[in-house]
Design an enzyme around this catalytic site. Structure first.
Site, PDB file in Angstrom:
ATOM      1  N   LYS A  58       8.008   0.553  20.252  1.00  0.00           N
ATOM      2  CA  LYS A  58       8.530   1.919  20.327  1.00  0.00           C
ATOM      3  C   LYS A  58       9.618   2.156  19.276  1.00  0.00           C
ATOM      4  CE  LYS A  58       5.671   1.967  22.704  1.00  0.00           C
ATOM      5  NZ  LYS A  58       4.758   1.010  23.340  1.00  0.00           N
ATOM      6  N   GLY A 190      -9.986  -2.995  17.589  1.00  0.00           N
ATOM      7  CA  GLY A 190      -9.661  -2.525  18.940  1.00  0.00           C
ATOM      8  C   GLY A 190      -8.898  -1.222  18.912  1.00  0.00           C
ATOM      9  N   VAL A 193      -4.731   0.733  23.629  1.00  0.00           N
ATOM     10  CA  VAL A 193      -3.347   1.201  23.538  1.00  0.00           C
ATOM     11  C   VAL A 193      -2.629   0.535  22.362  1.00  0.00           C
ATOM     12  CG1 VAL A 193      -1.148   1.289  24.753  1.00  0.00           C
ATOM     13  CG2 VAL A 193      -3.272   1.596  26.026  1.00  0.00           C
ATOM     14  N   GLU A 213     -13.729  -0.251  16.604  1.00  0.00           N
ATOM     15  CA  GLU A 213     -13.813  -0.325  18.063  1.00  0.00           C
ATOM     16  C   GLU A 213     -15.273  -0.546  18.474  1.00  0.00           C
ATOM     17  OE1 GLU A 213     -11.880  -0.292  21.017  1.00  0.00           O
ATOM     18  OE2 GLU A 213     -13.917  -0.592  21.750  1.00  0.00           O
ATOM     19  N   GLY A 280      -7.075  -6.683  23.311  1.00  0.00           N
ATOM     20  CA  GLY A 280      -6.653  -6.833  24.702  1.00  0.00           C
ATOM     21  C   GLY A 280      -5.822  -8.086  24.908  1.00  0.00           C
ATOM     22  N   ARG A 281      -5.410  -8.307  26.154  1.00  0.00           N
ATOM     23  CA  ARG A 281      -4.541  -9.451  26.452  1.00  0.00           C
ATOM     24  C   ARG A 281      -5.150 -10.287  27.571  1.00  0.00           C
ATOM     25  NH1 ARG A 281       0.190  -9.428  24.047  1.00  0.00           N
ATOM     26  NH2 ARG A 281       1.242 -10.610  25.683  1.00  0.00           N
ATOM     27  N   HIS A 452      13.290  27.226  31.546  1.00  0.00           N
ATOM     28  CA  HIS A 452      12.691  27.846  30.363  1.00  0.00           C
ATOM     29  C   HIS A 452      13.682  27.806  29.207  1.00  0.00           C
ATOM     30  CE1 HIS A 452      10.400  30.613  27.893  1.00  0.00           C
ATOM     31  NE2 HIS A 452      11.532  31.275  27.648  1.00  0.00           N
TER      32      HIS A 452
HETATM   33  P1  FAD Z   1       5.538 -10.996  30.223  1.00  0.00           P
HETATM   34  O1  FAD Z   1       6.354  -9.877  29.731  1.00  0.00           O
HETATM   35  O2  FAD Z   1       4.409 -11.456  29.375  1.00  0.00           O
HETATM   36  O3  FAD Z   1       6.533 -12.195  30.502  1.00  0.00           O
HETATM   37  C1  FAD Z   1       6.096 -13.435  30.918  1.00  0.00           C
HETATM   38  C2  FAD Z   1       7.191 -14.450  30.661  1.00  0.00           C
HETATM   39  O4  FAD Z   1       6.843 -15.667  31.311  1.00  0.00           O
HETATM   40  C3  FAD Z   1       7.352 -14.799  29.179  1.00  0.00           C
HETATM   41  O5  FAD Z   1       8.693 -14.624  28.801  1.00  0.00           O
HETATM   42  C4  FAD Z   1       6.936 -16.266  29.095  1.00  0.00           C
HETATM   43  O6  FAD Z   1       7.683 -17.020  28.147  1.00  0.00           O
HETATM   44  C5  FAD Z   1       7.238 -16.754  30.503  1.00  0.00           C
HETATM   45  N1  FAD Z   1       6.455 -17.941  30.898  1.00  0.00           N
HETATM   46  C6  FAD Z   1       5.101 -18.056  30.925  1.00  0.00           C
HETATM   47  N2  FAD Z   1       4.745 -19.267  31.412  1.00  0.00           N
HETATM   48  C7  FAD Z   1       5.902 -19.929  31.681  1.00  0.00           C
HETATM   49  C8  FAD Z   1       6.199 -21.222  32.178  1.00  0.00           C
HETATM   50  N3  FAD Z   1       5.232 -22.068  32.556  1.00  0.00           N
HETATM   51  N4  FAD Z   1       7.503 -21.569  32.294  1.00  0.00           N
HETATM   52  C9  FAD Z   1       8.501 -20.728  31.939  1.00  0.00           C
HETATM   53  N5  FAD Z   1       8.260 -19.491  31.477  1.00  0.00           N
HETATM   54  C10 FAD Z   1       6.992 -19.093  31.353  1.00  0.00           C
HETATM   55  N6  FAD Z   1       3.519  -1.929  28.644  1.00  0.00           N
HETATM   56  C11 FAD Z   1       4.026  -0.743  29.028  1.00  0.00           C
HETATM   57  O7  FAD Z   1       4.113  -0.475  30.226  1.00  0.00           O
HETATM   58  N7  FAD Z   1       4.458   0.177  28.099  1.00  0.00           N
HETATM   59  C12 FAD Z   1       4.370  -0.063  26.780  1.00  0.00           C
HETATM   60  O8  FAD Z   1       4.764   0.780  25.969  1.00  0.00           O
HETATM   61  C13 FAD Z   1       3.832  -1.298  26.340  1.00  0.00           C
HETATM   62  N8  FAD Z   1       3.740  -1.577  25.020  1.00  0.00           N
HETATM   63  C14 FAD Z   1       3.260  -2.792  24.635  1.00  0.00           C
HETATM   64  C15 FAD Z   1       3.171  -3.049  23.269  1.00  0.00           C
HETATM   65  C16 FAD Z   1       2.686  -4.257  22.813  1.00  0.00           C
HETATM   66  C17 FAD Z   1       2.598  -4.519  21.336  1.00  0.00           C
HETATM   67  C18 FAD Z   1       2.323  -5.257  23.769  1.00  0.00           C
HETATM   68  C19 FAD Z   1       1.840  -6.602  23.321  1.00  0.00           C
HETATM   69  C20 FAD Z   1       2.409  -5.011  25.124  1.00  0.00           C
HETATM   70  C21 FAD Z   1       2.861  -3.770  25.575  1.00  0.00           C
HETATM   71  N9  FAD Z   1       2.942  -3.455  26.934  1.00  0.00           N
HETATM   72  C22 FAD Z   1       3.417  -2.234  27.326  1.00  0.00           C
HETATM   73  C23 FAD Z   1       2.521  -4.412  27.980  1.00  0.00           C
HETATM   74  C24 FAD Z   1       3.747  -5.121  28.583  1.00  0.00           C
HETATM   75  O9  FAD Z   1       4.443  -5.774  27.558  1.00  0.00           O
HETATM   76  C25 FAD Z   1       3.298  -6.102  29.641  1.00  0.00           C
HETATM   77  O10 FAD Z   1       2.507  -5.434  30.604  1.00  0.00           O
HETATM   78  C26 FAD Z   1       4.505  -6.726  30.350  1.00  0.00           C
HETATM   79  O11 FAD Z   1       5.309  -7.425  29.437  1.00  0.00           O
HETATM   80  C27 FAD Z   1       4.051  -7.675  31.460  1.00  0.00           C
HETATM   81  O12 FAD Z   1       5.160  -8.206  32.080  1.00  0.00           O
HETATM   82  P2  FAD Z   1       5.143  -9.618  32.809  1.00  0.00           P
HETATM   83  O13 FAD Z   1       6.493  -9.770  33.398  1.00  0.00           O
HETATM   84  O14 FAD Z   1       3.967  -9.712  33.697  1.00  0.00           O
HETATM   85  O15 FAD Z   1       4.895 -10.706  31.665  1.00  0.00           O
HETATM   86  P1  AMP Z   2      -7.239  -2.900  25.150  1.00  0.00           P
HETATM   87  O1  AMP Z   2      -7.821  -3.900  26.107  1.00  0.00           O
HETATM   88  O2  AMP Z   2      -6.951  -1.546  25.763  1.00  0.00           O
HETATM   89  O3  AMP Z   2      -6.075  -3.431  24.383  1.00  0.00           O
HETATM   90  O4  AMP Z   2      -8.381  -2.608  24.077  1.00  0.00           O
HETATM   91  C1  AMP Z   2      -9.000  -3.607  23.300  1.00  0.00           C
HETATM   92  C2  AMP Z   2     -10.211  -2.981  22.620  1.00  0.00           C
HETATM   93  O5  AMP Z   2     -10.778  -3.880  21.674  1.00  0.00           O
HETATM   94  C3  AMP Z   2     -11.337  -2.627  23.604  1.00  0.00           C
HETATM   95  O6  AMP Z   2     -11.586  -1.256  23.548  1.00  0.00           O
HETATM   96  C4  AMP Z   2     -12.535  -3.444  23.102  1.00  0.00           C
HETATM   97  O7  AMP Z   2     -13.746  -2.733  23.212  1.00  0.00           O
HETATM   98  C5  AMP Z   2     -12.207  -3.702  21.630  1.00  0.00           C
HETATM   99  N1  AMP Z   2     -12.890  -4.884  21.074  1.00  0.00           N
HETATM  100  C6  AMP Z   2     -13.061  -6.092  21.641  1.00  0.00           C
HETATM  101  N2  AMP Z   2     -13.771  -6.942  20.830  1.00  0.00           N
HETATM  102  C7  AMP Z   2     -14.078  -6.234  19.700  1.00  0.00           C
HETATM  103  C8  AMP Z   2     -14.797  -6.528  18.473  1.00  0.00           C
HETATM  104  N3  AMP Z   2     -15.359  -7.744  18.218  1.00  0.00           N
HETATM  105  N4  AMP Z   2     -14.909  -5.551  17.532  1.00  0.00           N
HETATM  106  C9  AMP Z   2     -14.347  -4.322  17.762  1.00  0.00           C
HETATM  107  N5  AMP Z   2     -13.679  -3.999  18.884  1.00  0.00           N
HETATM  108  C10 AMP Z   2     -13.525  -4.923  19.852  1.00  0.00           C
END
Ligand code: FAD
Ligand code: AMP
Length: 473
Positions: A58, A190, A193, A213, A280-281, A452
């Protein structure tokens, strides 16, 4: 091993740190452990969200949008600026400062709430009335005991075999947030988001961006009207989005990346300076010994019930490592819920009221059901939409793209979904979330006074439009 904690939280992302704070607020003796190392090899709290996710993305979205405004929008206001240039080093420093401030803020919150902050990699040794977890940091291992465990280990970027990440030319979100020079040609795999947000940042700063995509439809999870309109606007901004394009190969050629993709049975190829993999993640449990400790797993996720409880009464899992949307606020809410459950309260989460936001420009935000979901489920509804073009404040702001769309049950008028495309959608959606959480009808919104001139008036007008009585269209 003197102390037996009431609660040990593993992971300090938005799920974990909120769980720890809430548990401590409720008088539970709480510890939180994390192993995240920043670029200076220092263990930091805050997880993906603060370090390489929501917050830095952001920050760069805002900086790049400022550049976009200065170069494309200021002139319409009669504000003429010459020779606008980007100092990427300053932009990245600003981002880092924001991250560092918020990350050290977590240290402060832990101290304030008397949470024991532990550093290292946690492994569950045993689960019982008293659970044992080993924590290893710099070759030293200690064992910690706790009556309850909250697992909040989050997620990591998913990768695909054709595009192995090297974080040089083929990068994940971490690499894509840290470019030190502008890639002339940027490929993004992809259009989810993360792909759209990161693609937007670099597109605004001047990269020639192509998003590939695999799915045939753009933003299939969003309401179709919103996705269609957003697709048109992104195209106008120069973000080339190729749907139905499956990447089959990405080769780092040293200075560049040669990418091949299949579309309609034909192979296409293009060379990019950088390639962002945003497919994706994946839930993260490496080194945790979740399986070995007896936790049930499903496709890498820890299996939990509606209350985030695992098959053990005193072990919970929350956030990205469990089912449901991978969103920071969903993780936070689960963190609070679980802490309150441990303290004997009876909290609940209304999963249908979790908002989604995509921080492109304009922003996309929604809560509840889309029109296509209601149709598929055979639910009768009425709909109302109001374009920002007809909103006075949007005119003043020069932010007339997009709309608010409201879906309400045909029988009792209960709001079933709100979909917004427009400037400030991320904040406007909060009213929709509140309305749905309170079981409001569209008429409740229609009868609520809105200041407004505000963008929020478009929200009320959409509610009026459900009953075909919008005033300004
Ligand atoms: P995480 O934030 O992933 O934290 C997990 C923590 O656990 C990490 O610090 C890791 O080091 C620790 N850990 C893991 N295993 C161990 C272990 N065995 N021992 C000790 N520590 C450990 N979400 C939104 O809602 N809004 C957004 O705008 C948004 N933007 C995003 C942009 C990007 C580029 C990305 C990658 C993600 C974004 N997300 C957003 C998603 C959001 O970041 C995640 O949904 C959120 O961080 C999940 O939180 P969590 O606490 O489950 O895990
Ligand atoms: P998100 O899970 O919202 O972060 O989106 C990931 C996107 O990547 C999804 O819409 C998938 O369809 C797309 N995707 C996954 N594998 C491929 C690939 N090999 N080529 C193009 N797009 C992909």
């Amino acid at each position: 091993m003197s102390n037996i904690y009431d609660v040990l939280v593993i992971g300090s992302g938005p799920g974990g740190y909120v769980a720890a704070i809430r548990a401590a607020q409720l008088g539970l003796n709480t510890a939180c452990v994390d192993k995240w190392k920043n670029s200076k090899d220092k263990t930091v709290y805050g997880g993906t969200c603060l370090n390489v996710g929501c917050i830095p993305s952001k920050a760069l979205l805002e900086s790049s949008y400022n550049y976009e405004r200065a170069t494309h929008h200021f002139a319409a206001h009669g504000v003429l600026v010459d020779n606008v240039t980007v100092d990427l080093a300053v932009m990245q420093k600003r981002k880092e400062k924001i991250v560092n401030t918020l990350v050290s803020g977590i240290d402060g919150l832990f101290k304030k709430n008397k949470i024991t902050a532990l550093k290292g990699s946690a492994t569950i040794a045993s689960i019982g009335d008293i659970c044992e977890v080993t924590i290893t940091e710099n070759g030293t291992t200690e064992t910690v005991q706790a009556k309850n465990l909250i697992i909040a280990t989050g997620s990591v970027p998913r990768s695909i075999p054709p595009a192995p990440i090297d974080n040089k030319n083929i990068v994940d979100n971490e690499g894509a947030l840290a470019f030190d020079s502008l890639p002339k040609k940027l490929g993004v795999i992809g259009a989810g988001v993360i792909g759209l947000e990161l693609g937007s940042v670099w597109n605004r700063l001047g990269s020639d961006v192509r998003v590939l995509e695999a799915l045939p439809d753009f933003l299939a999870a969003a309401d179709t009207d919103i996705a269609k309109e957003a697709g048109k606007l992104f195209k106008k901004q120069g973000l080339a989005i190729e749907t139905g394009a499956t990447v089959t190969q990405a080769k780092n050629t040293g200075k560049q990346v040669a990418v091949k993709w299949e579309k309609n049975g034909e192979t296409h190829s293009e060379t990019f300076d950088k390639l962002i993999v945003a497919v994706g993640r994946a839930p993260y449990t490496d080194g945790l010994n979740a399986d070995g400790a007896g936790l049930a797993m499903e496709r890498g996720f820890i299996t939990v019930d509606e209350q985030c409880r695992t098959r053990f009464a005193n072990v919970f899992a929350i956030g990205d490592v469990v089912r449901g949307p991978m969103l920071a606020h969903k993780a936070e809410d689960e963190g609070s819920m679980v802490a309150e459950l441990i303290a004997g309260q009876k909290p609940e989460i209304e999963y249908d009221c979790i908002p989604w936001v995509i921080y492109t420009h304009p922003e996309i935000a929604w809560v509840g059901k889309t029109e296509q979901e209601l149709n598929a489920a055979g639910i009768d509804y009425r709909k109302g939409a109001f374009p920002f073009l007809a909103n006075g404040r949007a005119r003043g702001l020069g932010e007339t793209d997009g709309m608010v769309k409201m879906l309400a049950a045909a029988d009792d008028d209960r709001i079933l979904g709100v979909h917004i495309l427009g400037a400030g959608a991320s904040d406007l959606i909060a009213e929709g979330v509140l309305a749905m959480e309170m079981g409001a009808a569209s008429e409740d919104i229609a009868r609520t006074c809105h200041a407004h001139p505000t963008l929020a008036e478009a929200f009320r007008e959409a509610a009026l439009a459900v009953d075909k009585r919008a005033i300004h269209i």
